[in-house]
Design a protein around this motif. Structure first.
Motif, PDB file in Angstrom:
ATOM      1  N   THR A   1      42.706  41.752  37.141  1.00 61.38           N
ATOM      2  CA  THR A   1      44.008  41.701  37.911  1.00 61.38           C
ATOM      3  C   THR A   1      43.872  42.723  39.200  1.00 61.38           C
ATOM      4  O   THR A   1      44.828  42.730  39.995  1.00 61.38           O
TER       5      THR A   1
ATOM      6  N   ALA B   1      44.051  38.497  46.876  1.00 61.69           N
ATOM      7  CA  ALA B   1      42.764  39.124  47.736  1.00 61.69           C
ATOM      8  C   ALA B   1      43.095  40.034  48.731  1.00 61.69           C
ATOM      9  O   ALA B   1      44.239  40.162  48.832  1.00 61.69           O
TER      10      ALA B   1
ATOM     11  N   ILE C   1      30.782  46.241  45.649  1.00 65.52           N
ATOM     12  CA  ILE C   1      30.548  46.339  44.353  1.00 65.52           C
ATOM     13  C   ILE C   1      31.324  45.750  43.237  1.00 65.52           C
ATOM     14  O   ILE C   1      32.580  45.884  43.585  1.00 65.52           O
TER      15      ILE C   1
END
Ligand code: 4FN
Length: 248
Positions: free
Chosen positions: A139, A117, A131
Motif C-alpha cells: 500500500t 501511483a 529500488i
C-alpha cells in the motif's frame, strides 16, 4: 550517513527508528534521518497530495507539485543528494546494493508513494534510482524505505555493538545461515547436536559450514551459483551429496 524521507505518513517511521540498533546509531550520530511530511509542501487550503488519473481508471495518482516543492525546500547548500524512489519498477534490492548505499557519501533522499501511483514526471525529473524490495503488492513505499535503511545502517562502521558479527557474516555472505541452538541442552526431549557441546572448535566450524551449505542446497540453490565458495566448501558439498542423493 544522512537521510531524508518524503512521505504522507511520517508517524510510520517513529516507532521503528526509536528501537534498538537504529536508535543507537541515531544517538551516536552515525546516521541522521529527517522525515518530511509531503502535505507540508502543498500550497492549497486542503493540502491536496492526490488527484484523478488522466485517461481515467481506478485509484488516485500523487500530484507532482508537492514532491517538487519538498525536494527543493529540503535542499541544503553544497550537499549533494542521491534520490531514491521506492517502486515496484525498481531494481530488486539485495545485499550488494545495501553495501554500496552504506558507502554513499551523498545524502540519501527516499520518496515513498501511496495510492495507485506517483505522477511519472517525478520519476523522470527528480529520481536517481528506483529500488523495489520484491514482487508483491504494497500500500506504500514506507516499509520498503525502512527495510533499506535498516539494511544500510547495520553496515555503517560502529552501528553494531559487535563488529565481529559482521565479519562472520561476510564469511557466510552469499549462503544461508547454519542452525543455531542455545540452552538448555535438552528441552522436552529435544536435543542439541553433540558436536556443539563438544568444545572442539574446529569440528564446530566444519559442522556449521556444512549445515549452512546443506540448507542452501535444499532451499536456495540459486544462491550457491553467486556465492564465493572455497575448495573446502566443494568438498563439503560432495560429502552432503553422498549422504543424500536428492541433488543429482
Ligand atoms: N507499491 C506490482 C505491480 C503493480 C503495482 C504494485 C504495487 C505503493 C504507490 C506503488 C511495491 C512492491 C515493492 C516500493 C506491485 C514497492 C512497492 C516495493 C510499492 C503505492 C504505488 C505501490 C508486480 C510488484 C506485484 C503500489 C507487482 N518496493 N503498487 O504494489 O511502492 O518499493
Amino acid at each position: 550517513m544522512k537521510c531524508d524521507i518524503i512521505t504522507i505518513f511520517p508517524e510510520i517511521f517513529d516507532a521503528y527508528l526509536a528501537e534498538s540498533i537504529l536508535k543507537r546509531a541515531i544517538q551516536k550520530k552515525l546516521i541522521e534521518i529527517k522525515v518530511h511530511n509531503l502535505r507540508d509542501f502543498t500550497r492549497d487550503r486542503h493540502k491536496t497530495v492526490d488527484d484523478y488519473p488522466y485517461g481515467g481508471g481506478p485509484g488516485m495518482v500523487m500530484k507532482p507539485e508537492p514532491f517538487f516543492n519538498a525536494i527543493e525546500s529540503t535542499k541544503t547548500n553544497g550537499v549533494e543528494r542521491f534520490t531514491i524512489m521506492l517502486s515496484p519498477q525498481g531494481k530488486v534490492f539485495n545485499q550488494d546494493m545495501a553495501l554500496s548505499l552504506s558507502k554513499e557519501r551523498r545524502r540519501l533522499l527516499f520518496i515513498c508513494g501511496r495510492y495507485e501511483a506517483i505522477d511519472e514526471r517525478v520519476r523522470e525529473n527528480l529520481v536517481d534510482e528506483e529500488i523495489s524490495i520484491g514482487d508483491y503488492i504494497l500500500t506504500g513505499g514506507e516499509l520498503p524505505a525502512l527495510v533499506i535503511i535498516d539494511s544500510i545502517v547495520r553496515l555503517i562502521p560502529g552501528a553494531l555493538g559487535d563488529e565481529r558479527s559482521k565479519e562472520e557474516e561476510s564469511f557466510t555472505w552469499g549462503i544461508l545461515d547454519y542452525p543455531h541452538y542455545t540452552r538448555p541442552p535438552e528441552y522436552r526431549g529435544l536435543t542439541v547436536p553433540d558436536v556443539l557441546l563438544s568444545g572442539n572448535h574446529k569440528e564446530i566450524a566444519k559442522w556449521r559450514r556444512k549445515e549452512a551449505l546443506r540448507h542452501t542446497m535444499r532451499r536456495r540453490p540459486d544462491l550457491l551459483k553467486k556465492a564465493s565458495l572455497t575448495d573446502e566448501d566443494y568438498k563439503l558439498i560432495e560429502e552432503i551429496k553422498e549422504e543424500r542423493d536428492e541433488f543429482d
